[in-house]
Design a protein around this motif. Structure first.
Motif, PDB file in Angstrom:
ATOM      1  N   ARG A 187      17.556  23.282  17.486  1.00 41.87           N
ATOM      2  CA  ARG A 187      18.846  24.494  17.641  1.00 41.87           C
ATOM      3  C   ARG A 187      19.911  25.026  18.575  1.00 41.87           C
ATOM      4  O   ARG A 187      18.647  24.708  19.316  1.00 41.87           O
ATOM      5  CB  ARG A 187      18.068  25.162  16.399  1.00 41.87           C
ATOM      6  CG  ARG A 187      18.394  24.967  14.955  1.00 41.87           C
ATOM      7  CD  ARG A 187      17.041  26.415  14.133  1.00 41.87           C
ATOM      8  NE  ARG A 187      17.077  26.585  12.777  1.00 41.87           N
ATOM      9  CZ  ARG A 187      16.185  25.227  11.985  1.00 41.87           C
ATOM     10  NH1 ARG A 187      15.368  24.724  12.555  1.00 41.87           N
ATOM     11  NH2 ARG A 187      16.426  25.684   9.922  1.00 41.87           N
ATOM     12  N   TYR A 188      20.653  24.739  18.371  1.00 37.11           N
ATOM     13  CA  TYR A 188      21.500  24.956  19.468  1.00 37.11           C
ATOM     14  C   TYR A 188      21.371  27.404  18.843  1.00 37.11           C
ATOM     15  O   TYR A 188      21.149  27.551  18.028  1.00 37.11           O
ATOM     16  CB  TYR A 188      22.780  25.323  18.776  1.00 37.11           C
ATOM     17  CG  TYR A 188      24.333  25.905  19.628  1.00 37.11           C
ATOM     18  CD1 TYR A 188      23.505  25.463  21.297  1.00 37.11           C
ATOM     19  CD2 TYR A 188      24.597  26.581  19.749  1.00 37.11           C
ATOM     20  CE1 TYR A 188      24.633  25.887  22.654  1.00 37.11           C
ATOM     21  CE2 TYR A 188      25.150  27.813  20.810  1.00 37.11           C
ATOM     22  CZ  TYR A 188      25.519  26.956  22.091  1.00 37.11           C
ATOM     23  OH  TYR A 188      26.429  27.814  23.173  1.00 37.11           O
ATOM     24  N   ILE A 189      21.529  27.550  20.383  1.00 38.01           N
ATOM     25  CA  ILE A 189      21.325  29.308  20.571  1.00 38.01           C
ATOM     26  C   ILE A 189      22.132  29.781  20.716  1.00 38.01           C
ATOM     27  O   ILE A 189      22.309  29.430  22.655  1.00 38.01           O
ATOM     28  CB  ILE A 189      19.229  29.379  21.103  1.00 38.01           C
ATOM     29  CG1 ILE A 189      18.483  28.516  20.289  1.00 38.01           C
ATOM     30  CG2 ILE A 189      19.206  31.331  20.897  1.00 38.01           C
ATOM     31  CD1 ILE A 189      17.951  28.801  18.955  1.00 38.01           C
ATOM     32  N   PRO A 190      22.736  30.317  20.367  1.00 39.37           N
ATOM     33  CA  PRO A 190      24.361  31.744  20.613  1.00 39.37           C
ATOM     34  C   PRO A 190      23.725  32.509  21.279  1.00 39.37           C
ATOM     35  O   PRO A 190      22.540  33.310  20.865  1.00 39.37           O
ATOM     36  CB  PRO A 190      25.041  31.613  19.927  1.00 39.37           C
ATOM     37  CG  PRO A 190      24.150  31.567  18.398  1.00 39.37           C
ATOM     38  CD  PRO A 190      22.750  30.555  18.378  1.00 39.37           C
ATOM     39  N   GLY A 191      24.254  33.401  21.538  1.00 38.87           N
ATOM     40  CA  GLY A 191      24.037  34.744  21.929  1.00 38.87           C
ATOM     41  C   GLY A 191      23.641  34.385  23.313  1.00 38.87           C
ATOM     42  O   GLY A 191      23.541  34.114  24.705  1.00 38.87           O
TER      43      GLY A 191
ATOM     44  N   PRO B 296      17.206  37.097  17.926  1.00 40.04           N
ATOM     45  CA  PRO B 296      16.235  37.273  18.824  1.00 40.04           C
ATOM     46  C   PRO B 296      14.883  36.637  18.508  1.00 40.04           C
ATOM     47  O   PRO B 296      13.689  36.855  19.487  1.00 40.04           O
ATOM     48  CB  PRO B 296      16.313  39.249  18.396  1.00 40.04           C
ATOM     49  CG  PRO B 296      16.872  38.810  16.325  1.00 40.04           C
ATOM     50  CD  PRO B 296      17.646  37.745  16.876  1.00 40.04           C
ATOM     51  N   ASP B 297      14.498  36.402  17.360  1.00 41.49           N
ATOM     52  CA  ASP B 297      13.615  34.816  17.709  1.00 41.49           C
ATOM     53  C   ASP B 297      13.411  33.736  17.693  1.00 41.49           C
ATOM     54  O   ASP B 297      13.224  32.789  17.505  1.00 41.49           O
ATOM     55  CB  ASP B 297      13.131  35.474  16.396  1.00 41.49           C
ATOM     56  CG  ASP B 297      13.985  34.480  15.112  1.00 41.49           C
ATOM     57  OD1 ASP B 297      15.475  34.305  15.485  1.00 41.49           O
ATOM     58  OD2 ASP B 297      13.761  34.541  14.072  1.00 41.49           O
TER      59      ASP B 297
ATOM     60  N   ILE C 103      31.920  19.477   8.377  1.00 39.39           N
ATOM     61  CA  ILE C 103      31.062  18.667   8.548  1.00 39.39           C
ATOM     62  C   ILE C 103      29.636  18.724   9.734  1.00 39.39           C
ATOM     63  O   ILE C 103      30.470  19.186  10.953  1.00 39.39           O
ATOM     64  CB  ILE C 103      31.889  17.348   8.561  1.00 39.39           C
ATOM     65  CG1 ILE C 103      32.931  17.208   7.820  1.00 39.39           C
ATOM     66  CG2 ILE C 103      31.118  16.106   8.749  1.00 39.39           C
ATOM     67  CD1 ILE C 103      33.689  16.102   7.497  1.00 39.39           C
ATOM     68  N   THR C 104      28.737  18.838   9.314  1.00 39.72           N
ATOM     69  CA  THR C 104      27.987  18.991  10.861  1.00 39.72           C
ATOM     70  C   THR C 104      26.848  18.708  10.113  1.00 39.72           C
ATOM     71  O   THR C 104      26.089  18.708   9.154  1.00 39.72           O
ATOM     72  CB  THR C 104      28.174  20.866  10.553  1.00 39.72           C
ATOM     73  OG1 THR C 104      27.176  21.111  11.647  1.00 39.72           O
ATOM     74  CG2 THR C 104      27.554  21.387   9.790  1.00 39.72           C
ATOM     75  N   ASP C 105      25.857  19.505  11.179  1.00 38.28           N
ATOM     76  CA  ASP C 105      24.238  19.283  11.135  1.00 38.28           C
ATOM     77  C   ASP C 105      23.685  20.145  10.994  1.00 38.28           C
ATOM     78  O   ASP C 105      22.142  20.621  10.458  1.00 38.28           O
ATOM     79  CB  ASP C 105      23.200  17.984  12.741  1.00 38.28           C
ATOM     80  CG  ASP C 105      23.486  18.548  13.400  1.00 38.28           C
ATOM     81  OD1 ASP C 105      23.785  19.702  14.137  1.00 38.28           O
ATOM     82  OD2 ASP C 105      23.587  18.706  14.503  1.00 38.28           O
ATOM     83  N   GLY C 106      23.920  21.133  11.128  1.00 36.58           N
ATOM     84  CA  GLY C 106      24.375  22.495  11.519  1.00 36.58           C
ATOM     85  C   GLY C 106      22.843  23.060  11.988  1.00 36.58           C
ATOM     86  O   GLY C 106      22.283  23.707  11.889  1.00 36.58           O
ATOM     87  N   ALA C 107      22.845  22.714  13.182  1.00 40.75           N
ATOM     88  CA  ALA C 107      21.672  22.888  13.912  1.00 40.75           C
ATOM     89  C   ALA C 107      22.011  23.970  14.704  1.00 40.75           C
ATOM     90  O   ALA C 107      22.878  23.586  16.096  1.00 40.75           O
ATOM     91  CB  ALA C 107      21.854  21.299  14.838  1.00 40.75           C
ATOM     92  N   VAL C 108      21.761  25.406  14.430  1.00 38.70           N
ATOM     93  CA  VAL C 108      22.310  26.820  14.647  1.00 38.70           C
ATOM     94  C   VAL C 108      21.036  27.626  14.420  1.00 38.70           C
ATOM     95  O   VAL C 108      19.911  26.988  13.665  1.00 38.70           O
ATOM     96  CB  VAL C 108      23.716  26.794  14.326  1.00 38.70           C
ATOM     97  CG1 VAL C 108      24.261  26.330  14.920  1.00 38.70           C
ATOM     98  CG2 VAL C 108      23.377  26.946  12.940  1.00 38.70           C
ATOM     99  N   GLY C 109      20.870  28.782  15.261  1.00 39.96           N
ATOM    100  CA  GLY C 109      19.748  29.178  15.485  1.00 39.96           C
ATOM    101  C   GLY C 109      20.476  30.797  14.632  1.00 39.96           C
ATOM    102  O   GLY C 109      19.585  32.107  14.244  1.00 39.96           O
TER     103      GLY C 109
END
Length: 730
Positions: free
Chosen positions: A207-211, A241-242, A463-469
């Motif tokens: 997962r990519y962690i933005p912010g 935050p987690d 279209i994505t793998d949804g790899a976000v946090g």
């Protein structure tokens, strides 16, 4: 010891350029280089030693010693035993780990599960000892676990970090001991376009962690149960935050079924209840046998690598496709039901409505390898399906986004050729900054006029793998910006974030589609566009007896081939009257009467797991209200007693198992031991030097390494400048 002097010209140039300080640095070059290299090696060693929960690839047990940080334990193997009947599957997952060292250890076991699964039981075996987990309020369970750990007792704590990502903490694992973790969960079987499907995840894309980074709390293994991430990129951020709890250790290696790093054995007992035309495993070779109407499916090679989802599909024989079904279970004097109704697939009789199609494609680093090829092929196929009366645009995003056109343009031959060329040059790199791209896609650009009016039907294909946090922030943005648009998600890769894909489509009033292989692109995209062009079943309603508790409460619009699936608590009695489902399709009223009323409860077949699925769906619906703006404390007050009553994991409950005898002597410290896990199949290698290409957030590498490496580069630049000056004088 005699040293040679530098040429006079070079000495003069260096004094002229940098003065005595530069001259001193040059004379001290060997010492500076040695010191810089030593520090870099020290930092990188610390990074490797202090791994945290930074990328759940396969289910893993991460061991921790005295120093902060987690390391994967030795995984001997996993097994999944599945009992699938009707629309429900009961899955038993077992994984065996060992502590091969002579040190006492503690660990964290990270594992992916289906996002709609109801986790209802946990057991841990350590040697001959069997520890049964009990459900408790989350903070209470954390305190009890910490107390047991510090006193030397064996204990385990299972927590939900996301609906499809869980962690199991284990304390006081003795030298040479073997640990068997068993989890039981219930999941619904999917049905769409006449095909049943069972999906078992075994790995999760990072997962990519933005912010922006937040100030980390002091190291603590209680609340929150995180440690400072050594890689830096998984630090807590303003948007996630987690982060440390949802992004476990990143040391993936490519595996193979012939010699798997993390082997899994999968056995499925399938009782479909109807004659079948065929059974197919999409991504694994299987052996199939049948006895009567019951099928047994095993892996052809006996075991496989845990680097891709296991997907099993079966098709009913012609004439056996269900139009409606009801599965019930009686628990503690109450009747629970799982109701499925399939509206008729009407063909459109009126002229096709012009559409504005916005294609959003993920080109971040986690899409590298097979995933980006699948994405490109999906776009090529989608562009070929556009009609002359449609308008379209393409938005590609990674660390930022770019649009092919300033606004949607007609699907003319010229524009389509430009779009196909644009798609051919898409490549995977950078982070996954999804929020700006979503905003651009959901907000129409510019005001309509007589030349470019806004289409009455606006559809966004994501279209994505949804790899976000930051999933919940994205859900809230979709809810806020959707307007008249509809959002359809297309999951790409061997292990997409299915929870994000499904919920984004729900909040976007669309559907989600999985494309797990390049060979499926044409079939899947054709089915998606058939949905986009077909009449939608709207204004759905279900007649239920007073007091019945139905979830979801907000019935969705249904697209072609999509069933209505609801879970109901009927109370102490089954309905006395028939259940009626009604709605509108293509402007025409539609109704189906289900003859379940007045049935003898003793004559209705019981299906294990229906009650758990009802509670799981109610919990999910309540949490969705939090995304819509409901008070978090009110939601917690509603979810907590429900999860405790049905013995389910949730954001507010945990499974806790504590052994009473003290196992670890107080003077024995805890140590750690590493082992690599598996990379999702088809995903390219993500070197640490290019952290931004593997879904890592900005500003998330180790600060000391950057500082010293930058200083070293600056010194080398000054040295090169001085040497070049000598050449000019000569």
């Amino acid at each position: 010891m005699k040293t040679e002097r530098l040429p006079q010209t070079l000495q003069r140039e260096m004094f002229d350029f940098g003065g005595p300080l530069l001259w001193l640095c040059f004379r001290c070059l060997p010492v500076l280089l040695l010191a810089g290299i030593s520090l870099l090696l020290l930092v990188s060693t610390t990074v490797r030693a202090e791994s945290t929960l930074n990328d759940a690839e396969t289910g893993q047990l991460y061991l921790q010693g005295d120093a902060p940080g987690y390391q994967p334990a030795v995984l001997h193997g996993s097994s999944m035993s599945v009992d699938a009947s009707g629309m429900i599957a009961v899955v038993t997952l077992k994984q065996v780990f060992s502590n091969p060292s002579d040190q006492w250890r503690k660990g964290v076991y990270a594992f992916p599960l289906p996002d709609d699964a109801a986790v209802r039981a946990m057991e841990m075996r350590i040697g001959e000892r069997r520890i049964i987990g009990e459900i408790r309020e989350r903070k209470e369970a954390q305190k009890a676990y910490k107390k047991a750990r510090e006193s030397g007792r064996k204990a385990s704590l299972v927590e939900q970090q996301r609906p499809n990502l869980f962690t199991n903490r284990v304390a006081n694992i003795g030298p040479g001991e073997e640990i068997e973790v068993t989890l039981e969960y219930v999941q619904p079987i999917a049905y769409r376009d006449g095909v049943f499907a069972l999906r078992l995840p075994t790995t999760i894309t990072a997962r990519y962690i933005p912010g922006g980074a937040l100030t980390e709390p002091a190291l603590d293994d209680d609340t929150p149960m995180t440690v400072l991430p050594a890689h830096g990129w998984a630090r807590a951020t303003s948007q996630v935050p987690d982060a440390a709890d949802i992004t476990p250790v990143q040391h993936p290696q490519p595996g193979a079924d012939g010699a798997p790093h993390n082997p899994v054995v999968i056995d499925v007992r399938l009782d479909p209840g109807v004659p079948l035309a065929g059974v197919e495993s999409l991504y694994h070779d299987v052996a199939l046998s049948r006895s009567g109407g019951v099928y047994t499916i095993t892996l052809a090679t006996g075991k496989a690598e845990m680097d891709r989802d296991y997907v099993l599909e079966w098709r009913p024989a012609t004439g056996s496709k269900p139009a409606a079904a009801l599965f019930t279970e009686q628990v503690d004097g109450q009747y629970f039901g799982l109701l499925m109704v399939v509206p008729p697939a009407l063909e459109r009789v009126s002229p096709a409505t012009p559409r504005e199609m916005i294609f959003v494609v993920d080109t971040s680093g986690s899409m590298g390898g097979v995933s980006i090829r699948q994405a490109r092929e999906s776009l090529h196929e989608a562009l070929r399906m556009l009609r002359p009366e449609d308008t379209f645009n393409i938005i590609a995003f990674s660390s930022d986004y770019r649009s092919l056109y300033p606004r949607a343009v007609p699907a003319s031959r010229h524009h389509l050729q430009q779009a196909q060329e644009f798609v051919r040059h898409l490549d995977a790199n950078g982070g996954t900054e999804m929020l700006p791209a979503l905003r651009a896609a959901l907000q129409p650009i510019g005001e309509p006029d007589e030349f470019t009016p806004h289409a009455s039907l606006r559809q966004v294909v994501f279209i994505t793998d949804g790899a976000v946090g930051n999933e919940e922030a994205l859900f809230a943005e979709i809810q806020h910006l959707l307007g008249p648009s509809r959002l359809f998600t297309v999951g790409i890769g061997a292990a997409p974030n299915s929870w994000f894909m499904r919920k984004a489509a729900e909040f976007g009033r669309g559907t989600f589609t999985f494309v797990g292989d390049v060979g499926q692109v044409s079939e899947k995209m054709t089915a998606l566009f058939r949905e986009l062009s077909s009449p939608v079943a709207v204004d759905l309603a279900v007649s239920l007896p007073e007091g019945a508790d139905m979830w979801p409460q907000r019935l969705p619009d249904l697209y072609r081939g999509e069933p209505l699936l609801i879970a109901v608590n009927f109370g102490t009695q089954l309905p006395a009257d028939d259940v009626i489902v009604s709605g509108t399709i293509a402007g025409q009223a539609w109704q189906r009467q289900l003859g379940f009323g007045g049935a003898d409860p003793q004559q209705i077949a019981q299906h294990e797991g229906v009650a758990s699925l009802w509670a799981r769906r109610k919990i999910e619906g309540l949490l969705d209200d939090k995304v819509r703006g409901a008070d978090p404390d009110t939601i917690r007050a509603a979810v907590l007693p429900l999860a405790l009553a049905h013995q389910l994991l949730s954001p507010y409950t945990s499974f806790l198992a504590v052994e009473q005898p003290i196992s670890r002597p107080a003077e024995s410290p805890l140590r750690s031991h590493p082992v690599p896990n598996s990379r999702p199949q088809g995903q390219t290698s993500q070197p640490s030097a290019a952290a931004q290409t593997y879904a890592y957030p900005r500003g998330a590498t180790t600060g000391p390494a950057k500082l010293w490496f930058g200083a070293l580069l600056m010194f080398v630049a000054l040295l090169v400048r001085a040497v070049r000056g000598e050449g000019a004088d000569a």
